[in-house]
Design an enzyme around this catalytic site. Sequence first.
Site, PDB file in Angstrom:
ATOM      1  N   CYS A   1       0.816  -1.212   0.000  1.00 19.34           N
ATOM      2  CA  CYS A   1       0.000   0.000   0.000  1.00 19.34           C
ATOM      3  C   CYS A   1       0.849   1.261   0.000  1.00 19.34           C
ATOM      4  CB  CYS A   1      -0.931  -0.021   1.211  1.00 19.34           C
ATOM      5  SG  CYS A   1      -1.963   1.455   1.324  1.00 19.34           S
TER       6      CYS A   1
ATOM      7  N   CYS B   1      -0.609   4.107   2.108  1.00 21.11           N
ATOM      8  CA  CYS B   1      -0.406   3.972   3.556  1.00 21.11           C
ATOM      9  C   CYS B   1       1.047   4.233   3.934  1.00 21.11           C
ATOM     10  CB  CYS B   1      -0.768   2.567   4.041  1.00 21.11           C
ATOM     11  SG  CYS B   1      -2.193   1.826   3.255  1.00 21.11           S
ATOM     12  N   ASP B   2       1.983   3.729   3.153  1.00 20.25           N
ATOM     13  CA  ASP B   2       3.383   3.682   3.598  1.00 20.25           C
ATOM     14  C   ASP B   2       4.347   4.530   2.776  1.00 20.25           C
ATOM     15  OD1 ASP B   2       2.619   1.843   5.525  1.00 20.25           O
ATOM     16  OD2 ASP B   2       2.829   0.162   4.139  1.00 20.25           O
TER      17      ASP B   2
END
Length: 314
Positions: free
Chosen positions: A136, A139-140
């Site tokens: 992701c 997300c990261d």
Amino acid sequence: MSAKVENVVIVGTGCAGLTAAIYTGRANLQPLVLEGVLPGGQLTTTSEVENFPGFPEGIDGYQLMQNLRKQAEKFGTRYESGSVQGLDTSKWPYTLKLADREILAKTVIVATGASPRLTGVPGEKELYGGKGVTTCATCDGAFYRKMDVAVIGGGDSAAEEALFLTRFASKVYLVHRRDSLRASKIMADRATSHPKIECVWDSLPVAIEGVAAGAVSGLKIRHVKTGAESVLPVKGIFVAIGHVPNTEPFKGAVDTDDQGYFVPTGHSQVKTRTPGVYVAGDCADHHYRQAITAAGMGCQAAIEAERWLAGQEA
Ligand code: NAP
């Protein structure tokens, strides 16, 4: 006192599940929606959604799902968290089995989506989640500011992840096992022409390096034509090689194909061999897999559930 029997239980809170909730809610069926481990589904891990009709400027994936959730709530949808472990259709009303409870349902709409597929190469499992391997970028991605990273895959997800990562990373290697991307032309053109993205063609991941140190230090790849091996010196690896449908708990109650996707019955996209049990979205679609097609299937499943229920109660 007899146990409560739900009119409709919808399993999953992605585009398919929440659209089914809006429709069954509006039909006054007070649907119960079960939320699993990723509330809002895959769109919550994406950045901008540019192709959902009605949003000419695009919309943030998380925001879109919040909107759907609110819209479903407005029509009387109830939400509970819980992962379904099994569905018993041997007697009606059907029984959904969760870890801590059972729920009786007259109709069930399974909209459990799909989860990211991993490569299975050595080092991936050990370094997954917080140690450099992820699925992701939204997300990261921000953890990889001014670092070199690699994205594995050649579809729309890989192109999208690579483009998103250019906001943070110094360089993004896009590692694909063939010599052209499977992604749609618009996404492929954007990715291949981006100055920060270097496409590494005809290459398969062999191993992820850095296990001893507990952090990714490189991606070992093999050229599929020459067999030559090399290491890309990256700190982050984003795996974007497709998805596996989340259908396991329902096997037995609903037919699946050899890849694990639900197989609908007859000419319908959403009916199963069990009357009153419907499927919708990425768990039952390995062809289109779009937010809007998932929403469309959620709508179909809701209408089928409503009509079938009306038939039982007539
Ligand atoms: P996908 O289209 O199935 O692509 C998976 C990619 O991973 C393919 O390029 C495949 O290679 C590669 N691959 C599969 N297994 C591999 C392995 N073991 N090792 C290395 N590479 C491997 O999946 P996706 O990109 O997640 O897209 C899924 C669906 O969502 C598609 O319908 C897509 O259009 C849609 N989507 C749309 C958008 C958008 O419209 N903005 C964004 C994301 C996703 P091959 O090409 O050789 O098969």
